[in-house]
Design an enzyme around this catalytic site. Structure first.
Site, PDB file in Angstrom:
ATOM      1  N   ASP A  62      -7.024  82.037  65.652  1.00  0.00           N
ATOM      2  CA  ASP A  62      -5.906  81.803  66.526  1.00  0.00           C
ATOM      3  C   ASP A  62      -6.627  81.461  68.014  1.00  0.00           C
ATOM      4  O   ASP A  62      -7.968  81.839  68.195  1.00  0.00           O
ATOM      5  CB  ASP A  62      -4.928  82.891  66.701  1.00  0.00           C
ATOM      6  N   ASN A 128       4.021  95.123  64.436  1.00  0.00           N
ATOM      7  CA  ASN A 128       5.122  94.715  63.813  1.00  0.00           C
ATOM      8  C   ASN A 128       4.716  94.213  62.495  1.00  0.00           C
ATOM      9  O   ASN A 128       5.617  93.415  61.477  1.00  0.00           O
ATOM     10  CB  ASN A 128       5.930  93.884  64.616  1.00  0.00           C
ATOM     11  N   HIS A 130       2.430  91.841  61.802  1.00  0.00           N
ATOM     12  CA  HIS A 130       1.986  90.481  61.960  1.00  0.00           C
ATOM     13  C   HIS A 130       0.391  90.473  61.525  1.00  0.00           C
ATOM     14  O   HIS A 130      -0.410  91.244  61.744  1.00  0.00           O
ATOM     15  CB  HIS A 130       2.128  89.733  63.132  1.00  0.00           C
ATOM     16  N   GLU A 135       4.355  86.045  63.258  1.00  0.00           N
ATOM     17  CA  GLU A 135       5.310  87.050  63.501  1.00  0.00           C
ATOM     18  C   GLU A 135       6.253  87.313  62.375  1.00  0.00           C
ATOM     19  O   GLU A 135       6.427  86.343  61.650  1.00  0.00           O
ATOM     20  CB  GLU A 135       6.054  86.853  64.840  1.00  0.00           C
TER      21      GLU A 135
END
Length: 234
Positions: A62, A128, A130, A135
């Site tokens: 990313d 969370n 990810h 996400e």
């Protein structure tokens, strides 16, 4: 999944390096690389080793939208500082954070990934659940695209910036389908804040509400967790 429990992130980096080294010596040619604090010890181990990466290619997970490769908070800069400056590869690819047409840039990167299928993918794990910037709610068949970052992810990344307002709100990210196409995945997670995500990833249902749970469907995943991150496992 192969689960390896370690005492802390330094021990985890050493274990990750041994897995990484084994794959490179066995003929891996394309490395999928991650950024952030989680893989730092792995990169330190690589830099300190005699492992030759000069004939290998890397593709990164990313990059922030809106940051140049020279920006100290960009992932291109991170990779240069932590790995590439000391262990240059034959070629290293990241999305262009300043691309004028982000949609076209994502398409370009997907094409690049088809030309360089990943042998070893390094991953961290978000609080969370990810992986990359995929996400909760991300489709399992997703590919590289521009994503909007969740408030919790922005808050978690704020420690790298002067204040939270400077954290970009979007990023390019490989999709889950891109990640799952890697031959081997090495995922590291450290600290109590990751414990819920680790439990869901390993013992919970495979669900798009916890993206990392999809790794249960991958044939060759090594998960390296410290005692705190593993504290909720059965």
């Amino acid at each position: 999944m192969k689960i390896i429990k370690v005492t802390d992130a330094i021990a985890g980096g050493r274990v990750a390096f041994e897995v990484f080294r084994e794959k490179v010596l066995a003929g891996a040619k394309v490395l999928g690389l991650a950024t952030g604090s989680t893989p730092e010890e792995l990169y330190k181990q690589i830099v300190a080793s005699d492992l030759d990466l000069s004939e290998l290619t890397s593709v990164n997970l990313d990059e922030y939208v809106g940051l140049s490769a020279e920006n100290e908070q960009s992932y291109a800069y991170f990779m240069k500082e932590h790995l590439f400056a000391e262990k240059p590869l034959k070629a290293s690819y990241l999305p262009n954070g300043l691309a004028e047409d982000p949609t076209a840039e994502a398409a370009r990167y997907n094409q690049l990934l088809s030309e360089y299928p990943v042998d070893v993918q390094v991953l961290g794990l978000g609080r969370n659940g990810h992986i990359g910037f995929n996400e909760p709610g991300t489709a399992f068949d997703s590919v590289t695209r521009v994503v909007d970052l969740e408030p919790s992810t922005i808050a978690a990344n704020a420690r790298f910036f002067e204040d939270e307002s400077q954290v970009p709100r979007q990023a390019f990210s490989m999709g889950i389908a891109n990640i799952m196409s890697a031959k081997t995945i090495i995922l590291m997670a450290y600290g109590e804040a990751k414990a819920e995500a680790v439990k869901g990833m390993i013992e919970g249902p495979v669900t798009e509400s916890l993206p990392a749970s999809v790794l249960q469907n991958h044939p060759n995943v090594v998960v390296i967790v410290d005692e705190a991150a593993a504290s909720l496992l059965s």
